[in-house]
Design a protein around this motif. Sequence first.
Motif, PDB file in Angstrom:
ATOM      1  N   ARG A   2       0.868  -1.166  -0.052  1.00 31.52           N
ATOM      2  CA  ARG A   2       0.018  -0.146  -0.015  1.00 31.52           C
ATOM      3  C   ARG A   2       0.943   0.983  -0.020  1.00 31.52           C
ATOM      4  O   ARG A   2       1.859   1.240   0.474  1.00 31.52           O
ATOM      5  CB  ARG A   2      -0.766  -0.210   1.130  1.00 31.52           C
ATOM      6  CG  ARG A   2      -2.132  -1.091   1.166  1.00 31.52           C
ATOM      7  CD  ARG A   2      -2.844  -1.141   2.223  1.00 31.52           C
ATOM      8  NE  ARG A   2      -3.426   0.295   2.678  1.00 31.52           N
ATOM      9  CZ  ARG A   2      -3.935   0.585   3.858  1.00 31.52           C
ATOM     10  NH1 ARG A   2      -4.020  -0.279   4.694  1.00 31.52           N
ATOM     11  NH2 ARG A   2      -4.425   1.935   3.994  1.00 31.52           N
ATOM     12  N   PRO A   3       0.323   2.335  -0.837  1.00 37.40           N
ATOM     13  CA  PRO A   3       1.169   3.510  -0.788  1.00 37.40           C
ATOM     14  C   PRO A   3       1.651   4.037   0.589  1.00 37.40           C
ATOM     15  O   PRO A   3       2.578   4.360   0.612  1.00 37.40           O
ATOM     16  CB  PRO A   3       0.121   4.543  -1.537  1.00 37.40           C
ATOM     17  CG  PRO A   3      -0.856   3.585  -2.173  1.00 37.40           C
ATOM     18  CD  PRO A   3      -1.077   2.397  -1.371  1.00 37.40           C
ATOM     19  N   VAL A   4       0.797   3.815   1.713  1.00 36.91           N
ATOM     20  CA  VAL A   4       1.104   4.463   2.961  1.00 36.91           C
ATOM     21  C   VAL A   4       2.323   3.599   3.361  1.00 36.91           C
ATOM     22  O   VAL A   4       3.416   4.516   3.812  1.00 36.91           O
ATOM     23  CB  VAL A   4      -0.064   3.963   3.907  1.00 36.91           C
ATOM     24  CG1 VAL A   4       0.237   4.663   5.336  1.00 36.91           C
ATOM     25  CG2 VAL A   4      -1.505   4.395   3.308  1.00 36.91           C
ATOM     26  N   TYR A   5       2.641   2.503   3.332  1.00 37.26           N
ATOM     27  CA  TYR A   5       3.777   1.764   3.706  1.00 37.26           C
ATOM     28  C   TYR A   5       4.972   2.220   2.802  1.00 37.26           C
ATOM     29  O   TYR A   5       6.258   2.375   3.258  1.00 37.26           O
ATOM     30  CB  TYR A   5       3.624   0.321   3.660  1.00 37.26           C
ATOM     31  CG  TYR A   5       2.678  -0.288   4.562  1.00 37.26           C
ATOM     32  CD1 TYR A   5       2.563   0.123   5.774  1.00 37.26           C
ATOM     33  CD2 TYR A   5       1.632  -0.810   4.077  1.00 37.26           C
ATOM     34  CE1 TYR A   5       1.638  -0.093   6.869  1.00 37.26           C
ATOM     35  CE2 TYR A   5       0.526  -1.346   5.022  1.00 37.26           C
ATOM     36  CZ  TYR A   5       0.393  -0.870   6.320  1.00 37.26           C
ATOM     37  OH  TYR A   5      -0.440  -1.588   7.316  1.00 37.26           O
TER      38      TYR A   5
END
Lengths: 257, 294
Positions: A2-5
């Motif tokens: 995921r982009p957050v990670y």
Amino acid sequence: MRPVYRNLIGLAGFFLIWEGVGRVGLVDPTSLPPPSEVAGTLVGLLGQESFIRDVIATMLAWLIALGISIAVAVPAGLLLGSLPWLRSSTRVLIEFLRPIPPVALIPLIILTIGSGPDAKITLAFYASVWPILFNIIYALDDIDPLLLDTARSFGNSRARVLATVALPHVAPFAYTGLRLSAAIALIVTVSTEYLAGSQIGVGAFIIDEYIAIGGMDEVLAGTVVIGFVGYLVNEGLERAGNRMFRWSDTTRAEALT
Amino acid sequence: MSTMLEVRGLAHRYGAGPDAHVAVEDLAFTVAKDELACIVGPSGCGKSTLLRCIAGLIKPSAGEVSLHGDRVVGVPDDLAVVFQDYSRSLFPWLSVRGNVEFPLRTRVGSRAERRARAQEALGWVGLSDAANKYPWQLSGGMQQRVSIARALATRPALLLMDEPFASVDAQTRADLEDLLLRVRRDHGSTVLLVTHDIDESVYLGDRVLVLSKSPASIVADLKVDLPADRDQISTRGSSTFVELRTEIARLLHDRQPAPAEPAPAAASASSSDELAAERFLAAEREEAHQKTAT
């Protein structure tokens, strides 16, 4: 992933390098304490009432400055953008004032206003009014004439066209200006606390810790807090903007990346 | 049949003095109630200026426009315009429904009534299900259908259309033409449509007004003697259609001013009118093709 990670990888890498240069002895750990040590100090600080009061003071000054900026820049931008004579008669004044770095005004402000909260609010306002103002002026220039003709062809008066077409058109541009202004206002608020010798605020905390005990871990912990606040503000504004202005080309392009 | 639109001695020039550009010169024509009149003319001949004068968006330098007998001063209430560039004339911050309701805001007091009328107009153009979408979520053809619905929702006495189908691909264009014919037959609208496409003017119109090159004046006023029910294949193949479009092409060609520079060899070799008309048509098709390609 995921982009957050993925976004967090960069941050983690930065902390690793910071930790590394201290461990291998590239820099003196007293002038650049490793993040593990700063983190410990930070946790301790967050439990201190005086530090929390500093954070609140900074945030409050920042919010007030930003509020005044919005209250001034929105009507001024709409007026300047829709009245060409007003704009041309104020152009030189504005272009003269705009490039003056706010911190260069600190001596003047200390003399006239003092070094209390008024000083940092005034300077943060001065610095953050421009992005909103200019974005509104340029957005008004940028309205498609066909859109205005369409509204007029349905029998709308000039005032109604301004309210129903110009305002919604300008909104996302003004909002982008607000995001820039928010970051600038935070920087200037903290800098003024630091440079003008404020009694309270995160900037005041940083300089006091440095002068009094030379505690670099406290200085860095204070800096990290400001960085984190700035990140939260920008992220919050960006998300809210994407939700509000889903129709706008600019936000849509950003949302896709 | 009563007269819906009357244009008398209309002229418009941009600028003043010797540098003034005369876009329209001494135009006069009428459009009857429930009629679909097409104005066809070469690119840049002042068609859009004419339309803007009728819509009250610009004040003509001379002459007057009357709508159902009332002289037009400013933008008339019961008139609607569909522009060529749908992507620039739909409000991007409003949903499809919001766009169609936009002109109703000043006309219809009740919110529920506005909503009902918007929904009805969207039904006419086959977009009932797209009401909650935003313009950018729709194809070009659908966007233009939204602007047609928006214009129709006001139930205008006169619907003005400025090259409405010039920015969509050929198939969509044919669909939109048929949609216009159907909507107009079902709801009895008076339409004045401006186009540079000769075939389109004949296919859609009850009448075709042929305009000269700038400054625009009327060269011919031709009745289109085709049945009310038209279809893209048989109507366009009929001899009446072909004769009419050839006649218009010839009219437009004859009115072209002589070229200032020597024309290319192929053009100067043309002696027969027939050949010239054919060439004009080919150029016309080429232009239409290029428009859709971009």
